[in-house]
Design a protein around this motif. Structure first.
Motif, PDB file in Angstrom:
ATOM      1  N   GLU A  18      -2.431  -0.204   4.047  1.00  0.00           N
ATOM      2  CA  GLU A  18      -1.736  -1.347   3.441  1.00  0.00           C
ATOM      3  C   GLU A  18      -1.810  -2.584   4.324  1.00  0.00           C
ATOM      4  O   GLU A  18      -1.818  -3.720   3.850  1.00  0.00           O
ATOM      5  CB  GLU A  18      -0.281  -0.994   3.097  1.00  0.00           C
ATOM      6  CG  GLU A  18       0.593  -0.516   4.240  1.00  0.00           C
ATOM      7  CD  GLU A  18       0.578   1.007   4.401  1.00  0.00           C
ATOM      8  OE1 GLU A  18      -0.471   1.625   4.101  1.00  0.00           O
ATOM      9  OE2 GLU A  18       1.603   1.560   4.843  1.00  0.00           O
ATOM     10  N   ALA A  74      -5.151  -4.028   3.771  1.00  0.00           N
ATOM     11  CA  ALA A  74      -5.162  -4.718   2.479  1.00  0.00           C
ATOM     12  C   ALA A  74      -4.542  -6.105   2.632  1.00  0.00           C
ATOM     13  O   ALA A  74      -5.098  -7.094   2.146  1.00  0.00           O
ATOM     14  CB  ALA A  74      -4.396  -3.890   1.444  1.00  0.00           C
ATOM     15  N   LEU A  87      -8.681  -6.982   3.028  1.00  0.00           N
ATOM     16  CA  LEU A  87      -9.752  -6.049   2.655  1.00  0.00           C
ATOM     17  C   LEU A  87      -9.415  -5.427   1.310  1.00  0.00           C
ATOM     18  O   LEU A  87      -8.337  -4.875   1.119  1.00  0.00           O
ATOM     19  CB  LEU A  87      -9.878  -4.940   3.704  1.00  0.00           C
ATOM     20  CG  LEU A  87     -10.512  -5.351   5.036  1.00  0.00           C
ATOM     21  CD1 LEU A  87     -10.493  -4.184   6.015  1.00  0.00           C
ATOM     22  CD2 LEU A  87     -11.951  -5.833   4.829  1.00  0.00           C
ATOM     23  N   PHE A  88     -10.339  -5.514   0.389  1.00  0.00           N
ATOM     24  CA  PHE A  88     -10.118  -4.947  -0.940  1.00  0.00           C
ATOM     25  C   PHE A  88     -11.255  -3.996  -1.269  1.00  0.00           C
ATOM     26  O   PHE A  88     -12.429  -4.319  -1.090  1.00  0.00           O
ATOM     27  CB  PHE A  88     -10.080  -6.061  -1.991  1.00  0.00           C
ATOM     28  CG  PHE A  88      -9.862  -5.538  -3.394  1.00  0.00           C
ATOM     29  CD1 PHE A  88      -8.586  -5.433  -3.922  1.00  0.00           C
ATOM     30  CD2 PHE A  88     -10.947  -5.141  -4.177  1.00  0.00           C
ATOM     31  CE1 PHE A  88      -8.388  -4.935  -5.206  1.00  0.00           C
ATOM     32  CE2 PHE A  88     -10.754  -4.645  -5.464  1.00  0.00           C
ATOM     33  CZ  PHE A  88      -9.469  -4.543  -5.971  1.00  0.00           C
ATOM     34  N   VAL A 104       3.328   4.183 -14.940  1.00  0.00           N
ATOM     35  CA  VAL A 104       3.496   2.879 -14.285  1.00  0.00           C
ATOM     36  C   VAL A 104       2.658   1.849 -15.041  1.00  0.00           C
ATOM     37  O   VAL A 104       1.425   1.916 -15.036  1.00  0.00           O
ATOM     38  CB  VAL A 104       3.056   2.929 -12.802  1.00  0.00           C
ATOM     39  CG1 VAL A 104       3.162   1.554 -12.165  1.00  0.00           C
ATOM     40  CG2 VAL A 104       3.888   3.948 -12.044  1.00  0.00           C
ATOM     41  N   THR A 111       3.172  -3.925 -14.054  1.00  0.00           N
ATOM     42  CA  THR A 111       4.109  -3.590 -12.976  1.00  0.00           C
ATOM     43  C   THR A 111       3.367  -3.336 -11.676  1.00  0.00           C
ATOM     44  O   THR A 111       3.749  -3.822 -10.610  1.00  0.00           O
ATOM     45  CB  THR A 111       4.895  -2.305 -13.353  1.00  0.00           C
ATOM     46  OG1 THR A 111       5.522  -2.522 -14.599  1.00  0.00           O
ATOM     47  CG2 THR A 111       5.924  -1.966 -12.309  1.00  0.00           C
ATOM     48  N   PHE A 112       2.296  -2.583 -11.796  1.00  0.00           N
ATOM     49  CA  PHE A 112       1.511  -2.245 -10.610  1.00  0.00           C
ATOM     50  C   PHE A 112       0.891  -3.501  -9.988  1.00  0.00           C
ATOM     51  O   PHE A 112       0.929  -3.693  -8.775  1.00  0.00           O
ATOM     52  CB  PHE A 112       0.413  -1.246 -10.987  1.00  0.00           C
ATOM     53  CG  PHE A 112      -0.410  -0.806  -9.820  1.00  0.00           C
ATOM     54  CD1 PHE A 112       0.022   0.201  -8.989  1.00  0.00           C
ATOM     55  CD2 PHE A 112      -1.617  -1.436  -9.536  1.00  0.00           C
ATOM     56  CE1 PHE A 112      -0.726   0.599  -7.888  1.00  0.00           C
ATOM     57  CE2 PHE A 112      -2.372  -1.046  -8.439  1.00  0.00           C
ATOM     58  CZ  PHE A 112      -1.928  -0.025  -7.613  1.00  0.00           C
ATOM     59  N   ALA A 138       3.556  -5.521  -8.258  1.00  0.00           N
ATOM     60  CA  ALA A 138       4.007  -4.840  -7.039  1.00  0.00           C
ATOM     61  C   ALA A 138       2.979  -5.042  -5.922  1.00  0.00           C
ATOM     62  O   ALA A 138       3.348  -5.316  -4.770  1.00  0.00           O
ATOM     63  CB  ALA A 138       4.229  -3.358  -7.312  1.00  0.00           C
ATOM     64  N   SER A 139       1.693  -4.905  -6.233  1.00  0.00           N
ATOM     65  CA  SER A 139       0.667  -5.041  -5.188  1.00  0.00           C
ATOM     66  C   SER A 139       0.610  -6.468  -4.652  1.00  0.00           C
ATOM     67  O   SER A 139       0.598  -6.687  -3.447  1.00  0.00           O
ATOM     68  CB  SER A 139      -0.738  -4.697  -5.685  1.00  0.00           C
ATOM     69  OG  SER A 139      -0.717  -3.784  -6.707  1.00  0.00           O
ATOM     70  N   ALA A 151       3.684  -7.176  -2.598  1.00  0.00           N
ATOM     71  CA  ALA A 151       3.715  -6.403  -1.345  1.00  0.00           C
ATOM     72  C   ALA A 151       2.828  -7.094  -0.308  1.00  0.00           C
ATOM     73  O   ALA A 151       3.209  -7.253   0.859  1.00  0.00           O
ATOM     74  CB  ALA A 151       3.250  -4.974  -1.583  1.00  0.00           C
ATOM     75  N   GLN A 152       1.645  -7.525  -0.738  1.00  0.00           N
ATOM     76  CA  GLN A 152       0.746  -8.192   0.208  1.00  0.00           C
ATOM     77  C   GLN A 152       1.292  -9.550   0.645  1.00  0.00           C
ATOM     78  O   GLN A 152       1.221  -9.909   1.812  1.00  0.00           O
ATOM     79  CB  GLN A 152      -0.641  -8.371  -0.418  1.00  0.00           C
ATOM     80  CG  GLN A 152      -1.351  -7.043  -0.626  1.00  0.00           C
ATOM     81  CD  GLN A 152      -2.859  -7.226  -0.728  1.00  0.00           C
ATOM     82  OE1 GLN A 152      -3.400  -8.273  -0.409  1.00  0.00           O
ATOM     83  NE2 GLN A 152      -3.535  -6.177  -1.160  1.00  0.00           N
ATOM     84  N   LYS A 156       4.388 -10.470   0.783  1.00  0.00           N
ATOM     85  CA  LYS A 156       5.516 -10.258   1.690  1.00  0.00           C
ATOM     86  C   LYS A 156       5.027  -9.926   3.084  1.00  0.00           C
ATOM     87  O   LYS A 156       5.539 -10.428   4.075  1.00  0.00           O
ATOM     88  CB  LYS A 156       6.398  -9.112   1.185  1.00  0.00           C
ATOM     89  CG  LYS A 156       7.515  -9.558   0.287  1.00  0.00           C
ATOM     90  CD  LYS A 156       8.501  -8.421   0.114  1.00  0.00           C
ATOM     91  CE  LYS A 156       9.395  -8.635  -1.092  1.00  0.00           C
ATOM     92  NZ  LYS A 156      10.182  -7.432  -1.389  1.00  0.00           N
ATOM     93  N   GLU A 182       7.249 -14.551  -2.626  1.00  0.00           N
ATOM     94  CA  GLU A 182       6.746 -13.833  -3.800  1.00  0.00           C
ATOM     95  C   GLU A 182       6.396 -14.820  -4.901  1.00  0.00           C
ATOM     96  O   GLU A 182       6.979 -15.895  -4.978  1.00  0.00           O
ATOM     97  CB  GLU A 182       7.830 -12.892  -4.314  1.00  0.00           C
ATOM     98  CG  GLU A 182       8.026 -11.700  -3.421  1.00  0.00           C
ATOM     99  CD  GLU A 182       8.946 -10.684  -4.073  1.00  0.00           C
ATOM    100  OE1 GLU A 182       8.998 -10.640  -5.318  1.00  0.00           O
ATOM    101  OE2 GLU A 182       9.595  -9.948  -3.325  1.00  0.00           O
ATOM    102  N   GLN A 203      -7.882  -6.849 -10.459  1.00  0.00           N
ATOM    103  CA  GLN A 203      -7.016  -6.698  -9.282  1.00  0.00           C
ATOM    104  C   GLN A 203      -7.562  -7.506  -8.111  1.00  0.00           C
ATOM    105  O   GLN A 203      -6.819  -8.166  -7.387  1.00  0.00           O
ATOM    106  CB  GLN A 203      -6.898  -5.223  -8.887  1.00  0.00           C
ATOM    107  CG  GLN A 203      -6.127  -4.402  -9.899  1.00  0.00           C
ATOM    108  CD  GLN A 203      -5.964  -2.963  -9.451  1.00  0.00           C
ATOM    109  OE1 GLN A 203      -5.650  -2.699  -8.306  1.00  0.00           O
ATOM    110  NE2 GLN A 203      -6.177  -2.038 -10.352  1.00  0.00           N
ATOM    111  N   LEU A 233      -5.637 -10.426  -6.072  1.00  0.00           N
ATOM    112  CA  LEU A 233      -5.293 -10.215  -4.661  1.00  0.00           C
ATOM    113  C   LEU A 233      -6.054 -11.166  -3.728  1.00  0.00           C
ATOM    114  O   LEU A 233      -5.702 -11.304  -2.563  1.00  0.00           O
ATOM    115  CB  LEU A 233      -5.540  -8.755  -4.266  1.00  0.00           C
ATOM    116  CG  LEU A 233      -4.580  -7.774  -4.945  1.00  0.00           C
ATOM    117  CD1 LEU A 233      -5.039  -6.341  -4.767  1.00  0.00           C
ATOM    118  CD2 LEU A 233      -3.163  -7.926  -4.405  1.00  0.00           C
TER     119      LEU A 233
END
Lengths: 250, 490
Positions: A73, A76, A80-81, A93, A97-98, A101-102, A105-106, A108, A114, A158, A162
């Motif tokens: 993580e 990430a 790096l993806f 899920v 939502t996913f 969340a991803s 999370a990154q 943060k 956010e 994604q 990201l």
């Protein structure tokens, strides 16, 4: 720069990578081609931080910083993806939502605020349109019941959300028909930027017709055995791997 | 649903891997002497100034109980319980009799504040009524210390009060329905409860009334060496509806504490009861020391035609859970539902499930059970679906999924199916899965930590059930799930 130096990796005592060296510069698309079992997928997993791979020697440097000691993580969040060859199903899920969340999370972990829900939704909507992802898909559980093509498009979506520094594409073309291949490639091309590099792993020249590489590396038995420009991929397509692999062994 | 989207934030917001409600309230308690005898039963009954019939009812239960043996058929193990080493009654001093909130010991009010339970009725500001109002009955050890919104509920004829009060204010209802769903002789723990039950909630919804707010009871075991034996009785008269929530916590103590409750639900013609539980009793420490023994009998009776009872439970706490919220589908066309999430971690043992007893014609039932085992815990689903000979066209659908986290836990499914009519159709689906390394790595590659990833995957796994919970509880339940699974990854 993403740099792999003298990387040696074993899985259950078996040597998979044997002193691999590789550089991907910002703005560059580097393709790795090679026969089955040459260690291409292992390379992408090790860079992304999957457990079960024992690194016995070498380094993977992201702008000079060794990432091998970092959790997946953390890597990430540093940019790096990995677009998976076989994207994983997460039952129950919702895809949206996913994604949220991803992304958050990154953000943060990089100390960024956010994204607000409207901003996030706008981002997703734009990306989804480009990749011809049906909005209904975003409500379904991630990758559950998705076709092969849908899964790959979702991987690229994604990646778009990201905004990584380096995108590793592990056989993204496998299982795609020609239309899906075009859509996915357009999605990747749209992300090409001066500050972003790609490592494109593939068996076939076909993908490279759509995503034009700056550099092509041929990998065999855990090492890069030849590097060249886009013409090398065409040559390879014509002659097969055998000549290069034999040369390297000689 | 938004609650699921918030999971990750909630996980992040949690910074203690400890049981959050493990504090002790320092308050002087009035207790019965240790041990159980006819005198103790009389003592409890006299404390509550009960009528003679109820004292006798308790004594009969006690006499029956001493002839019974503790059941041994479940998959749980514990040393024998010394029933003479427990207090059967403990009340914070000065709580006898119903009171206004101003008279309640401030220490108790602080306790509930700390637990996040609203005991102050929200004021109606500028004529705008808050939308999510919940009436609360707060039970502390053996007594109810406060019940909110009683007056407002009374306007629609709804009775919501401690059962000890209902004995005096609505004796005819209590007498008619108490023990009518779970008979005094039902099982070892129910019989014990009948003898010594302390307090709990009483609800009566009159015919045709839709209860204007959620009702809830919050149970707290505080005192040491004390058993809690609450008794809840909910009656939904013809054509009425009520949604009821139950929450529970206890301090962290080295000893095992016994909680043997009985809950009886009665739904008359066309009535519906939705009963939700978030059970968060102290589960014991990582080595299995301490924690609550939760031996509970919960049963609902769809007594008349088209009645409906739905149980939803999120079980995260207790050292041992032994409970099977059940539905007796007596009325024709009645319906029973059971939605359950049972999470076990550490050394916890869970043996839980439901019974759907189809007696009436065209009765239907649905069971969705999600068991999640982590650590060294053991998690068993035990369920009975039966159709009586007269229960023509009975239908049941059961889905029972288990998720294992780690290498040292166990999940078991023990379904019992009995159909005495050839027209019954019972379906049973069961799966057992593990959170795979592939799933975890995939999520972590996208930036989620191992614990965030686990919480997300688990929330996906339990989504069908979470959707059944009232919104406030769903959020609470998600936090609990995250806390319960902390330390289970890596």
């Amino acid at each position: 720069m993403l740099e792999v130096r003298n990387l040696h990796v074993e899985v259950e005592g078996q040597k998979i990578l044997r002193g691999l060296d590789l550089k991907v510069h910002p703005g560059e698309v580097a393709a790795i081609m090679g026969p089955n079992g040459s260690g291409k997928s292992t390379l992408s997993y090790v860079i992304a931080g999957r457990e079960d791979y024992e690194v016995t020697d070498g380094e993977v440097l992201l702008d000079g910083e060794n990432v091998l000691e970092m959790d997946p993580e953390e890597r990430a969040a540093k940019g790096l993806f990995l677009a998976f060859q076989y994207p994983v199903e997460i039952p129950g899920v919702a895809t949206m939502t996913f994604l949220k969340a991803s992304v958050n999370a990154q953000r943060k972990s990089r100390g960024e605020p956010e994204l607000s829900t409207p901003d996030f939704m706008r981002h997703v909507k734009q990306g989804a349109e480009r990749l011809e992802v049906n909005p209904d898909m975003l409500k379904r559980p991630l990758n559950v019941g998705f076709s092969g093509g849908e899964k790959k498009r979702m991987e690229i979506l994604q990646m778009a959300l990201l905004e990584p520094r380096y995108g590793l594409l592990d056989e993204t073309d496998s299982g795609l028909d020609i239309d899906a291949l075009r859509i996915v490639s357009n999605g990747v091309n749209a992300l090409r930027a001066a500050n972003r590099g790609f490592l494109v792993i593939t068996h076939y020249q076909r993908l490279l017709d759509y995503i034009k590489p700056d550099v092509v590396h041929i990998m065999s038995k855990g090492r890069i055995i030849k590097s060249g420009d886009a013409a090398l991929a065409l040559e390879l397509e014509k002659n097969g791997y055998r000549d290069y692999v034999a040369d390297a062994a000689a | 649903m938004p609650a699921v989207q918030d999971t990750v934030d909630q996980v992040k917001a949690i910074d203690v891997s400890e049981y959050k409600y493990g504090f002790v309230t320092e308050i002087e308690a009035e207790r019965a002497p240790k041990g159980l005898s006819e005198d103790i039963v009389r003592f409890i009954s006299s404390k509550k100034e009960e009528p003679a019939w109820l004292t006798e009812w308790r004594l009969e239960a006690y006499r029956r109980w001493i002839t019974m043996e503790s059941p041994d058929w479940s998959r749980v193990k514990h040393p024998p319980i010394d029933y003479q080493d427990l207090h059967y009654f403990s009340a914070p001093k000065g709580t006898a009799g119903p009171k206004s909130l101003d008279e309640v010991d401030p220490e108790l009010l602080r306790t509930y504040e700390k637990l996040g339970i609203p005991l102050r009725e929200q004021e109606i500001l500028a004529g705008v009524e808050p939308t999510n109002r919940v009436a609360v009955d707060a039970v502390f050890d053996s007594v109810s210390v406060a019940t909110t919104f009683k007056a407002e509920l009374a306007k629609s004829g709804v009775v919501f009060c401690p059962i000890s009060e209902a004995v005096h204010t609505h004796p005819e209802l209590v007498k008619k329905y108490l023990g009518s769903v779970v008979p005094v002789t039902d099982n070892y723990f129910a019989t014990l409860n009948s003898a010594v039950f302390s307090d709990g909630s009483f609800v009566y919804i009159p015919p045709g009334v839709r209860c204007p707010m959620e009702l809830s009871t919050y149970f707290r075991i505080n005192d040491t060496k004390t058993g809690q034996f609450e008794r809840t009785l909910i009656i939904a008269d013809k054509g009425s509806y009520v949604s009821y929530l139950e929450g529970c916590t206890a301090p962290m103590r080295d000893e095992n504490q016994l909680h043997a409750a009985v809950v009886e639900l009665v739904a008359l013609e066309d009535a519906e009861i939705k009963y939700s539980t978030v059970q968060n009793w102290y589960p014991g420490d990582a080595e299995g020391k301490g924690g609550i023994y939760n031996f509970v009998t919960k049963r609902g009776d769809c007594r008349e035609a088209r009645a409906k009872i739905s149980w939803t439970q999120v079980e995260t706490g207790s050292a041992i859970t032994w409970k099977y919220p059940s539905c007796i589908l007596r009325g024709d066309d009645s319906r029973g539902e059971f939605y359950s999430i049972a999470i076990s971690n550490g050394m916890q043992q869970v043996d839980s499930g439901t019974k759907m007893v189809h007696l009436g014609k065209n009765t239907t039932s649905r069971i969705i059970s999600k068991g999640i085992a982590a650590g060294k815990s053991d998690n068993t689903y035990r369920g009975l679906v039966s159709a009586h000979r007269k229960a023509t066209n009975a239908r049941n659908f059961t889905n029972c999924d288990s998720l294992l986290i780690g290498e040292h836990c166990g999940a078991h499914t023990v379904p019992y199916i009995e159909a005495k009519t050839s027209t019954a159709v019972f379906e049973h689906e069961a799966t057992t899965s593990k959170i795979s390394e592939d799933q975890l790595f995939y999520c972590r590659q996208r930036g989620l930590s191992g614990e965030e990833a686990t919480a997300l995957i688990v929330n996906g796994f339990v989504r069908d059930v979470l959707q059944q919970l009232p919104m406030e509880f769903a959020v609470e339940a998600q936090k609990l799930i995250a806390i319960s699974l902390e330390g289970s990854v890596g």
